[in-house]
Design a protein around this motif. Structure first.
Motif, PDB file in Angstrom:
ATOM      1  N   ARG A  83      -2.708  -6.496  -9.350  1.00  0.00           N
ATOM      2  CA  ARG A  83      -1.950  -7.459  -8.548  1.00  0.00           C
ATOM      3  C   ARG A  83      -0.556  -7.682  -9.139  1.00  0.00           C
ATOM      4  O   ARG A  83       0.432  -7.752  -8.404  1.00  0.00           O
ATOM      5  N   GLU A  84      -0.483  -7.807 -10.462  1.00  0.00           N
ATOM      6  CA  GLU A  84       0.818  -8.007 -11.105  1.00  0.00           C
ATOM      7  C   GLU A  84       1.744  -6.817 -10.898  1.00  0.00           C
ATOM      8  O   GLU A  84       2.954  -6.974 -10.866  1.00  0.00           O
ATOM      9  N   LEU A  85       1.165  -5.634 -10.750  1.00  0.00           N
ATOM     10  CA  LEU A  85       1.960  -4.432 -10.515  1.00  0.00           C
ATOM     11  C   LEU A  85       2.270  -4.223  -9.034  1.00  0.00           C
ATOM     12  O   LEU A  85       2.948  -3.256  -8.674  1.00  0.00           O
ATOM     13  N   GLY A  86       1.765  -5.099  -8.169  1.00  0.00           N
ATOM     14  CA  GLY A  86       2.033  -5.005  -6.743  1.00  0.00           C
ATOM     15  C   GLY A  86       1.161  -4.010  -6.007  1.00  0.00           C
ATOM     16  O   GLY A  86       1.474  -3.599  -4.889  1.00  0.00           O
ATOM     17  N   VAL A  87       0.046  -3.623  -6.609  1.00  0.00           N
ATOM     18  CA  VAL A  87      -0.873  -2.670  -5.989  1.00  0.00           C
ATOM     19  C   VAL A  87      -1.800  -3.415  -5.029  1.00  0.00           C
ATOM     20  O   VAL A  87      -2.344  -4.460  -5.375  1.00  0.00           O
ATOM     21  N   ALA A  88      -1.961  -2.871  -3.835  1.00  0.00           N
ATOM     22  CA  ALA A  88      -2.755  -3.541  -2.806  1.00  0.00           C
ATOM     23  C   ALA A  88      -4.198  -3.039  -2.707  1.00  0.00           C
ATOM     24  O   ALA A  88      -5.053  -3.727  -2.157  1.00  0.00           O
ATOM     25  N   ARG A  89      -4.464  -1.838  -3.243  1.00  0.00           N
ATOM     26  CA  ARG A  89      -5.801  -1.254  -3.143  1.00  0.00           C
ATOM     27  C   ARG A  89      -6.207  -0.674  -4.488  1.00  0.00           C
ATOM     28  O   ARG A  89      -5.389  -0.084  -5.184  1.00  0.00           O
ATOM     29  N   ILE A  90      -7.498  -0.833  -4.804  1.00  0.00           N
ATOM     30  CA  ILE A  90      -8.037  -0.252  -6.031  1.00  0.00           C
ATOM     31  C   ILE A  90      -9.203   0.653  -5.660  1.00  0.00           C
ATOM     32  O   ILE A  90     -10.096   0.271  -4.915  1.00  0.00           O
ATOM     33  N   PHE A  91      -9.178   1.830  -6.243  1.00  0.00           N
ATOM     34  CA  PHE A  91     -10.156   2.879  -5.986  1.00  0.00           C
ATOM     35  C   PHE A  91     -11.004   3.090  -7.243  1.00  0.00           C
ATOM     36  O   PHE A  91     -10.539   2.863  -8.357  1.00  0.00           O
TER      37      PHE A  91
ATOM     38  N   GLU B 210      -6.406   3.288  -9.630  1.00  0.00           N
ATOM     39  CA  GLU B 210      -7.802   3.587  -9.905  1.00  0.00           C
ATOM     40  C   GLU B 210      -8.273   2.824 -11.134  1.00  0.00           C
ATOM     41  O   GLU B 210      -7.574   2.776 -12.154  1.00  0.00           O
ATOM     42  N   VAL B 211      -9.470   2.255 -11.035  1.00  0.00           N
ATOM     43  CA  VAL B 211     -10.169   1.750 -12.215  1.00  0.00           C
ATOM     44  C   VAL B 211     -10.839   2.969 -12.820  1.00  0.00           C
ATOM     45  O   VAL B 211     -11.575   3.681 -12.136  1.00  0.00           O
TER      46      VAL B 211
END
Length: 180
Positions: free
Chosen positions: A111-119, A83-84
């Motif tokens: 992206r660096e943490l490998g997260v594919a979706r941001i909420f 989440e932002v």
């Protein structure tokens, strides 16, 4: 995020703005930046202890004089979603692309943490839509992940899950999601 590689937003732009990882001494600045939004019930207020405990999630935008003019955090919820949160700017710096640079830095961190979706849970629908975020419904994670997340004591996770105990804080907000 602290320790992550340098990127273009780490350098000062043509206006002297730089986005950098937050440090502990930034907490009073974060409180100053979010206060007007907390007063207007746009952001949830946070105790200093919570901000110090999550300082590694924050980025700070510095003005040409080195004074913080913006802040934002990235909170990872699960292996593929973050989440932002707590994205706030000094009123004098709104509409000067500082928010764009902050969001770009937080997406880079994801992206660096490998997260594919941001909420995000926001009133700023147009801003996030310009950056590829789409309005979404309630079901963002599988029932199994939901069952795990509901155990979290993090108020942001409770907002994400739309739990009844945080409804007064989320009324009017729009849920938005971006696939990286």
């Amino acid at each position: 995020m602290t320790g992550h590689g340098k990127h273009a937003f780490d350098e000062r732009d043509e206006h002297g703005i730089r986005v950098r990882p937050a440090v502990a001494t930034d907490v009073p600045h974060i409180q100053r930046l979010i206060a007007p939004y907390v007063d207007r019930r746009i952001l949830l207020g946070k105790e200093n202890v919570a901000l110090y405990g999550s300082i590694q999630q924050f980025r700070i935008a510095e003005g040409p004089d080195g004074v913080p003019i913006g802040c934002g955090a990235l909170a990872v919820f699960w292996d593929d979603i973050a989440e932002v949160r707590t994205l706030a700017l000094d009123a004098d710096w709104i509409h000067k692309r500082v928010g764009h640079r902050m969001l770009e830095a937080l997406e880079h961190d994801a992206r660096e943490l490998g997260v594919a979706r941001i909420f995000c849970l926001t009133f700023e629908i147009e801003f996030f839509a310009k950056h590829g975020y789409l309005e979404i419904g309630e079901q963002v994670v599988s029932p199994d992940v939901y069952a795990e997340l509901v155990r979290s004591s993090d108020e942001g996770v409770a907002e994400f899950l739309d739990l009844a105990r945080v409804k007064p804080n989320t009324l009017g907000n729009t849920r938005m999601l971006k696939i990286l």
